[in-house]
Design an enzyme around this catalytic site. Structure first.
Site, PDB file in Angstrom:
ATOM      1  N   ARG A  77       0.767  -1.142  -0.064  1.00  0.00           N
ATOM      2  CA  ARG A  77      -0.186   0.002  -0.137  1.00  0.00           C
ATOM      3  C   ARG A  77       0.963   1.176   0.024  1.00  0.00           C
ATOM      4  NH1 ARG A  77      -2.309   2.842   4.911  1.00  0.00           N
ATOM      5  NH2 ARG A  77      -3.813   4.388   3.939  1.00  0.00           N
ATOM      6  N   HIS A 121      -2.675  10.800   1.422  1.00  0.00           N
ATOM      7  CA  HIS A 121      -2.043  10.473   2.673  1.00  0.00           C
ATOM      8  C   HIS A 121      -1.596  11.872   3.099  1.00  0.00           C
ATOM      9  CE1 HIS A 121      -0.532   7.132   5.336  1.00  0.00           C
ATOM     10  NE2 HIS A 121      -0.245   8.403   5.926  1.00  0.00           N
ATOM     11  N   GLU A 166      -6.885   8.387   6.875  1.00  0.00           N
ATOM     12  CA  GLU A 166      -7.281   9.087   7.950  1.00  0.00           C
ATOM     13  C   GLU A 166      -7.791  10.326   8.083  1.00  0.00           C
ATOM     14  OE1 GLU A 166      -3.696   8.192  10.452  1.00  0.00           O
ATOM     15  OE2 GLU A 166      -3.690   6.046  10.294  1.00  0.00           O
ATOM     16  N   ASN A 294      -7.253   1.495  10.279  1.00  0.00           N
ATOM     17  CA  ASN A 294      -5.879   1.457  10.865  1.00  0.00           C
ATOM     18  C   ASN A 294      -5.862   1.629  12.427  1.00  0.00           C
ATOM     19  OD1 ASN A 294      -4.901   2.143   8.357  1.00  0.00           O
ATOM     20  ND2 ASN A 294      -4.451   4.053   8.628  1.00  0.00           N
ATOM     21  N   TYR A 296      -3.691   1.163  16.174  1.00  0.00           N
ATOM     22  CA  TYR A 296      -2.642   1.103  16.966  1.00  0.00           C
ATOM     23  C   TYR A 296      -2.749   1.005  18.391  1.00  0.00           C
ATOM     24  CZ  TYR A 296      -0.307   2.992  12.663  1.00  0.00           C
ATOM     25  OH  TYR A 296       0.124   2.939  11.541  1.00  0.00           O
ATOM     26  N   GLU A 361      -3.230  -0.493   8.369  1.00  0.00           N
ATOM     27  CA  GLU A 361      -1.986   0.069   9.116  1.00  0.00           C
ATOM     28  C   GLU A 361      -2.133  -0.858  10.379  1.00  0.00           C
ATOM     29  OE1 GLU A 361      -0.905   4.134   9.733  1.00  0.00           O
ATOM     30  OE2 GLU A 361      -1.656   4.319   7.396  1.00  0.00           O
TER      31      GLU A 361
HETATM   32  O1  IFM Z   1       2.966   7.219  10.373  1.00  0.00           O
HETATM   33  C1  IFM Z   1       1.611   7.162  10.416  1.00  0.00           C
HETATM   34  C2  IFM Z   1       0.901   7.147   9.334  1.00  0.00           C
HETATM   35  O2  IFM Z   1       1.214   7.895   8.410  1.00  0.00           O
HETATM   36  C3  IFM Z   1      -0.474   7.365   9.643  1.00  0.00           C
HETATM   37  N1  IFM Z   1      -1.047   6.496  10.522  1.00  0.00           N
HETATM   38  C4  IFM Z   1      -0.172   6.337  11.818  1.00  0.00           C
HETATM   39  C5  IFM Z   1       1.065   6.344  11.369  1.00  0.00           C
HETATM   40  C6  IFM Z   1       1.960   6.086  12.636  1.00  0.00           C
HETATM   41  O3  IFM Z   1       1.878   7.370  13.617  1.00  0.00           O
END
Ligand code: IFM
Length: 455
Positions: A77, A121, A166, A294, A296, A361
Site C-alpha cells: 500500500r 495521505h 485517516e 488502521n 494502533y 496499518e
Molecule cells: O506514520 C503514521 C501514518 O502516516 C498514518 N497512520 C499512523 C502512522 C504512525 O503514526
C-alpha cells in the site's frame, strides 16, 4: 502456542506514504505540499526534520520493491503525492510525476505484488491550501479530478483504490489542534474539513467507479473507545461523545446513515453548519467495496465535570478526561492492547455487515537500540507487538469478521510527521546518512508468518 492459520487468499503486505518515504521533494516538477511548508516552519517538526530526502524512495524504489519481494509481501500500500501529479492542485497533470507511479506499479506487478493505492495521505498541494484547503468545497471537487488523473494512468493495472488515509488526522490535527499541517487551530475549521474530506471521498469514489475501478474504499483510523468504569453513566456519555467525534462522524455518512444527530448537535454548538448542503450526504455515501482500518492503540475516557478533554476532540474539554495509558506503551507512548483491535473489528463488522475490512496499518515505534549477532536490529518488542495484534485479528476472524488482509506499518523507518525521524516504525531499518536498508528481526519474522500463512 497454538498454530493459527489465516484464510486462503488473506492479503499480507506492508504500507508506506509518499511524503514519509519518497524524498525528491523538488524533483521532476513536484510542487510543495502543506507538509513541505509545515516542516520548514520552525518549531513544528522535531529538530526541523523535513521530508526533503526521507528514504529517497523516489530514486530507490526498485531496491525497495526487491526487498518487498524478498520478504514475500503479497501487497504493498503506497500513496500518491498529489503535488507530484498535479503541482497546482488543479490541472494540468505533471507527466513525470505520473511516470514515477507508473514505474513503481510495474515494478510491483513484475514481482507479483499487488499495488494498493491511497490517493491522499496528507500531502495537500500548497496551492490549494492557499485557497482554503479542506475548509473549502473546491478542494473536494479538485480531489475527484486528481483521482481520475491517477486512475487514468494506473487504472489498467491497479485493482484496489483507497481515497483518503485517516481523515480524522487531516481534519482534527491539521485544522483543529495544529499538530499536523497546515497547522490550523480552530474547531469550526476542523468540522468544515471533516465534511469536505468526506465529500472529496464521495466524489472521487463515484468518479473512480465510473472510470472502471474494481475495488474502491477508504482508510479510517477508527478508535476503540472504552470507559474508565464500565458501570459509570458519566463515562458512557464520554465514550459516546468521543466515539461520535472519532468514528460515527465518518462511518455514518460513509455508509448511508448520514451524520448522527448527537454529533450534528455537538458540532452545531461550535460552528455554524452552513457548509452542509442538501445532497452532500448522498454524495458521500458512494458504495464502498472495502473499509481500511488502521489500529494502533485503544482510547480510555472518563466523564468528568471540568475534565481537560483533548485538543484533538473539539468540544471535549469540560466533560471528558482522557486517561493516561494503564499498561505497557510503545515509544510513541501509545498503550499496547491487542484486544482493542478485536473489539474494534467486531464492532465495525457488526455495525456494517457486508462491508469487507482490511487492516491497512498496524505497527509500532520502538527505540530499536539492540542488534543481534547478524547485525540486525533485534526488535523483539516489535515482534511481540505484531504477533499480539495478528492473534487479535485472528480472533476477530474466528468471530466472523470479514477481514481480508493485514498491512504492517511500516515497510521502512520513515518521516513520522511532527516527530520527524526520531520515531521508527519500520520492519526494515533505514540508515538515513547512507540510505542503507537492513531488514530487522521483525521483517524476517513477518516473512515467516507470510510463508506459513499464520502464526
Ligand atoms: O506514520 C503514521 C501514518 O502516516 C498514518 N497512520 C499512523 C502512522 C504512525 O503514526
Amino acid at each position: 502456542m497454538t498454530q493459527l492459520r489465516f484464510p486462503e487468499n488473506f492479503v499480507w503486505g506492508a504500507a508506506t506514504a509518499a511524503y514519509q518515504i519518497e524524498g525528491a521533494a523538488g524533483a521532476d516538477g513536484r510542487a510543495p505540499s502543506i507538509w513541505d511548508t509545515f516542516s520548514r516552519t520552525p518549531g513544528k517538526v522535531f529538530a526541523g526534520h523535513t521530508g526533503d530526502v526521507a528514504c529517497d524512495h523516489y530514486h530507490r524504489y526498485a531496491e525497495d520493491v526487491a526487498l518487498m519481494a524478498d520478504l514475500g509481501l503479497r501487497a504493498y500500500r503506497f500513496s500518491v503525492a498529489w503535488p507530484r501529479v498535479r503541482p497546482a492542485g488543479t490541472g494540468p497533470d505533471n507527466p513525470p510525476g505520473l511516470d514515477f507511479y507508473d514505474r513503481l506499479t510495474d515494478a510491483l506487478l513484475a514481482r507479483g505484488i499487488d499495488p494498493i493505492v491511497t490517493l491522499y495521505h496528507w500531502d495537500l498541494p500548497q496551492a490549494l491550501a492557499d485557497r482554503g484547503g479542506w475548509t473549502v468545497r473546491e478542494t473536494a471537487e479538485q480531489f475527484a479530478e486528481y483521482a481520475l488523473a491517477v486512475h487514468g494512468r494506473l487504472g489498467d493495472r491497479v485493482r484496489t483504490w483507497t481515497t483518503l488515509n485517516e481523515p480524522w488526522c487531516s481534519a482534527y490535527l491539521g485544522y483543529g489542534n495544529g499538530v499536523h499541517a497546515p497547522g490550523g487551530q480552530d474547531a469550526g475549521a476542523a468540522f468544515r474539513a471533516v465534511h469536505h474530506l468526506l465529500l472529496g471521498h464521495g466524489l472521487a469514489a463515484r468518479a473512480l467507479r465510473a472510470a472502471g475501478a474494481q475495488v474502491v474504499g477508504i482508510t479510517l483510523n477508527l478508535a476503540d473507545v472504552q470507559p474508565a468504569d464500565p458501570d459509570s453513566p458519566a463515562d458512557a456519555a464520554a465514550v459516546r461523545l468521543v466515539d461520535g467525534l472519532h468514528n460515527r462522524i465518518f462511518l455514518g455518512p460513509l455508509t448511508g446513515a448520514g451524520y448522527p444527530d448527537d454529533v450534528l448537535a455537538h458540532l452545531s454548538r461550535l460552528v455554524e453548519p452552513d457548509f452542509l448542503r442538501d445532497g452532500d450526504e448522498k454524495l458521500i455515501a458512494a458504495p464502498l467495496d472495502l473499509l481500511g482500518v488502521n489500529y494502533y492503540s485503544p482510547t480510555y475516557v472518563a466523564g468528568r465535570a471540568g475534565g481537560a478533554g483533548s485538543s484533538a476532540y473539539p468540544g471535549s474539554a469540560g466533560s471528558v478526561e482522557f486517561l493516561p495509558p494503564g499498561g505497557p506503551v510503545t515509544e510513541m507512548g501509545w498503550l499496547i492492547e491487542p484486544a482493542g483491535l478485536t473489539r474494534l473489528l467486531e464492532r465495525v463488522g457488526a455495525d456494517h455487515p457486508g462491508l469487507p475490512i482490511m487492516i491497512t496499518e498496524n505497527g509500532a515505534a520502538f527505540p530499536d537500540d539492540r542488534t543481534d549477532e547478524l547485525g540486525r536490529v533485534a526488535d523483539d518488542d516489535r515482534v511481540r507487538y505484531l504477533d499480539g495484534h495478528l492473534r487479535a485479528a485472528h480472533d476477530a476472524l474466528a468471530r466472523g469478521v470479514d477481514l481480508r488482509g493485514y498491512l504492517v506499518w511500516s515497510l521502512l523507518d520513515n518521516f513520522e510527521w511532527a516527530e520527524g525521524y526520531r520515531k521508527r516504525f519500520g520492519i526494515v531499518h533505514v540508515d538515513y546518512p547512507t540510505q542503507r536498508r537492513t531488514p530487522k528481526r521483525s521483517a524476517r519474522w513477518y516473512q515467516e508468518v507470510i510463508s506459513r500463512n499464520g502464526l
